[in-house]
Design a protein around this motif. Structure first.
Motif, PDB file in Angstrom:
ATOM      1  N   PHE A  52       3.904  13.709 -12.318  1.00  0.00           N
ATOM      2  CA  PHE A  52       4.771  13.624 -13.499  1.00  0.00           C
ATOM      3  C   PHE A  52       4.276  12.580 -14.497  1.00  0.00           C
ATOM      4  N   VAL A  53       4.663  12.752 -15.748  1.00  0.00           N
ATOM      5  CA  VAL A  53       4.717  11.637 -16.688  1.00  0.00           C
ATOM      6  C   VAL A  53       6.063  11.013 -16.355  1.00  0.00           C
ATOM      7  N   ASP A  54       6.027   9.850 -15.713  1.00  0.00           N
ATOM      8  CA  ASP A  54       7.209   9.233 -15.112  1.00  0.00           C
ATOM      9  C   ASP A  54       7.549   7.970 -15.898  1.00  0.00           C
ATOM     10  N   ARG A  55       8.669   8.010 -16.593  1.00  0.00           N
ATOM     11  CA  ARG A  55       9.085   6.860 -17.398  1.00  0.00           C
ATOM     12  C   ARG A  55      10.466   6.396 -16.967  1.00  0.00           C
ATOM     13  N   MET A  56      10.542   5.141 -16.569  1.00  0.00           N
ATOM     14  CA  MET A  56      11.818   4.530 -16.222  1.00  0.00           C
ATOM     15  C   MET A  56      12.219   3.589 -17.352  1.00  0.00           C
ATOM     16  N   THR A  57      13.411   3.823 -17.889  1.00  0.00           N
ATOM     17  CA  THR A  57      13.910   3.015 -18.992  1.00  0.00           C
ATOM     18  C   THR A  57      15.181   2.304 -18.547  1.00  0.00           C
ATOM     19  N   PRO A  58      15.113   0.974 -18.403  1.00  0.00           N
ATOM     20  CA  PRO A  58      16.326   0.243 -18.025  1.00  0.00           C
ATOM     21  C   PRO A  58      17.326   0.257 -19.174  1.00  0.00           C
ATOM     22  N   GLN A  59      18.562   0.588 -18.848  1.00  0.00           N
ATOM     23  CA  GLN A  59      19.633   0.595 -19.844  1.00  0.00           C
ATOM     24  C   GLN A  59      20.394  -0.725 -19.839  1.00  0.00           C
ATOM     25  N   ARG A  60      20.521  -1.299 -18.646  1.00  0.00           N
ATOM     26  CA  ARG A  60      21.240  -2.573 -18.504  1.00  0.00           C
ATOM     27  C   ARG A  60      20.698  -3.279 -17.263  1.00  0.00           C
ATOM     28  N   ILE A  61      20.377  -4.540 -17.415  1.00  0.00           N
ATOM     29  CA  ILE A  61      19.916  -5.373 -16.301  1.00  0.00           C
ATOM     30  C   ILE A  61      20.944  -6.476 -16.108  1.00  0.00           C
ATOM     31  N   GLU A  62      21.503  -6.536 -14.903  1.00  0.00           N
ATOM     32  CA  GLU A  62      22.466  -7.582 -14.578  1.00  0.00           C
ATOM     33  C   GLU A  62      21.872  -8.430 -13.465  1.00  0.00           C
ATOM     34  N   ALA A  63      21.548  -9.660 -13.781  1.00  0.00           N
ATOM     35  CA  ALA A  63      20.951 -10.573 -12.806  1.00  0.00           C
ATOM     36  C   ALA A  63      22.024 -11.452 -12.194  1.00  0.00           C
ATOM     37  N   ASP A  64      21.892 -11.675 -10.886  1.00  0.00           N
ATOM     38  CA  ASP A  64      22.791 -12.562 -10.155  1.00  0.00           C
ATOM     39  C   ASP A  64      21.938 -13.277  -9.107  1.00  0.00           C
ATOM     40  N   GLY A  65      21.580 -14.519  -9.403  1.00  0.00           N
ATOM     41  CA  GLY A  65      20.707 -15.256  -8.495  1.00  0.00           C
ATOM     42  C   GLY A  65      19.346 -14.593  -8.426  1.00  0.00           C
TER      43      GLY A  65
ATOM     44  N   PRO B 252       0.813  -1.224   0.000  1.00  0.00           N
ATOM     45  CA  PRO B 252       0.000   0.000   0.000  1.00  0.00           C
ATOM     46  C   PRO B 252       0.849   1.278   0.000  1.00  0.00           C
ATOM     47  N   GLY B 253       1.913   1.308   0.790  1.00  0.00           N
ATOM     48  CA  GLY B 253       2.780   2.478   0.826  1.00  0.00           C
ATOM     49  C   GLY B 253       3.497   2.704  -0.494  1.00  0.00           C
ATOM     50  N   TYR B 254       3.980   1.616  -1.097  1.00  0.00           N
ATOM     51  CA  TYR B 254       4.647   1.725  -2.394  1.00  0.00           C
ATOM     52  C   TYR B 254       3.681   2.299  -3.421  1.00  0.00           C
ATOM     53  N   LEU B 255       2.466   1.768  -3.460  1.00  0.00           N
ATOM     54  CA  LEU B 255       1.499   2.223  -4.454  1.00  0.00           C
ATOM     55  C   LEU B 255       1.066   3.664  -4.201  1.00  0.00           C
ATOM     56  N   ASP B 256       1.011   4.099  -2.937  1.00  0.00           N
ATOM     57  CA  ASP B 256       0.710   5.511  -2.644  1.00  0.00           C
ATOM     58  C   ASP B 256       1.794   6.408  -3.238  1.00  0.00           C
ATOM     59  N   THR B 257       3.065   6.029  -3.044  1.00  0.00           N
ATOM     60  CA  THR B 257       4.176   6.795  -3.608  1.00  0.00           C
ATOM     61  C   THR B 257       4.087   6.816  -5.129  1.00  0.00           C
ATOM     62  N   TYR B 258       3.797   5.673  -5.720  1.00  0.00           N
ATOM     63  CA  TYR B 258       3.671   5.561  -7.178  1.00  0.00           C
ATOM     64  C   TYR B 258       2.553   6.465  -7.694  1.00  0.00           C
ATOM     65  N   ARG B 259       1.393   6.434  -7.030  1.00  0.00           N
ATOM     66  CA  ARG B 259       0.269   7.277  -7.460  1.00  0.00           C
ATOM     67  C   ARG B 259       0.636   8.756  -7.389  1.00  0.00           C
ATOM     68  N   THR B 260       1.371   9.152  -6.359  1.00  0.00           N
ATOM     69  CA  THR B 260       1.821  10.540  -6.247  1.00  0.00           C
ATOM     70  C   THR B 260       2.732  10.891  -7.422  1.00  0.00           C
ATOM     71  N   MET B 261       3.648  10.011  -7.734  1.00  0.00           N
ATOM     72  CA  MET B 261       4.581  10.273  -8.834  1.00  0.00           C
ATOM     73  C   MET B 261       3.858  10.392 -10.169  1.00  0.00           C
ATOM     74  N   ILE B 262       2.926   9.477 -10.461  1.00  0.00           N
ATOM     75  CA  ILE B 262       2.274   9.525 -11.778  1.00  0.00           C
ATOM     76  C   ILE B 262       1.201  10.609 -11.854  1.00  0.00           C
TER      77      ILE B 262
END
Length: 125
Positions: A58-71, A45-55
């Motif tokens: 702002f028009v908030d777009r996160m674009t991953p440039q590189r994803i490095e997975a380890d386990g 619920p807290g995460y989604l409240d923060t997300y709703r405030t951001m959107i």
């Protein structure tokens, strides 16, 4: 079929950029922990409240440039583009007028548990 960390991360960014809190909730653990410059929050619920405030702000777009997975962990280089929907008097110590864009280079560290993101640490890169 087991969901890989890369698949979870791709789903997360697609959901984040969709501006659909329900779609985003589907890739997050109910007890997700978010650590960022704004502080630490725990729980969906807290995460989604923060997300709703951001959107809402702002028009908030996160674009991953590189994803490095380890386990069960992913480290992601992100370009975050924030375009103010209206005048913003203070965001990270800056004023933005409606339509102005702020671009942030971020580094995210994500922990995945049972196919959902359980921990997020975001910092400026």
């Amino acid at each position: 079929m087991t969901t890989t960390v890369n698949q979870v991360m791709t789903s997360y960014y697609d959901a984040y950029n969709s501006e659909d809190p329900d779609r985003l909730a589907a890739v997050l653990d109910d007890s997700v922990i978010l650590r960022s410059a704004a502080g630490t929050g725990q729980g969906l619920p807290g995460y989604l409240d923060t997300y709703r405030t951001m959107i809402t702000t702002f028009v908030d777009r996160m674009t991953p440039q590189r994803i490095e997975a380890d386990g069960d962990t992913a480290t992601v280089s992100i370009v975050n583009t924030l375009t103010a929907r209206a005048d913003v008097p203070d965001f990270m110590g800056m004023k933005l007028k409606a339509g102005e864009t702020l671009t942030l280079n971020l580094r995210g560290r994500y922990k995945v548990r049972d196919g959902r993101i359980s921990e997020i640490d975001i910092e400026l890169a």
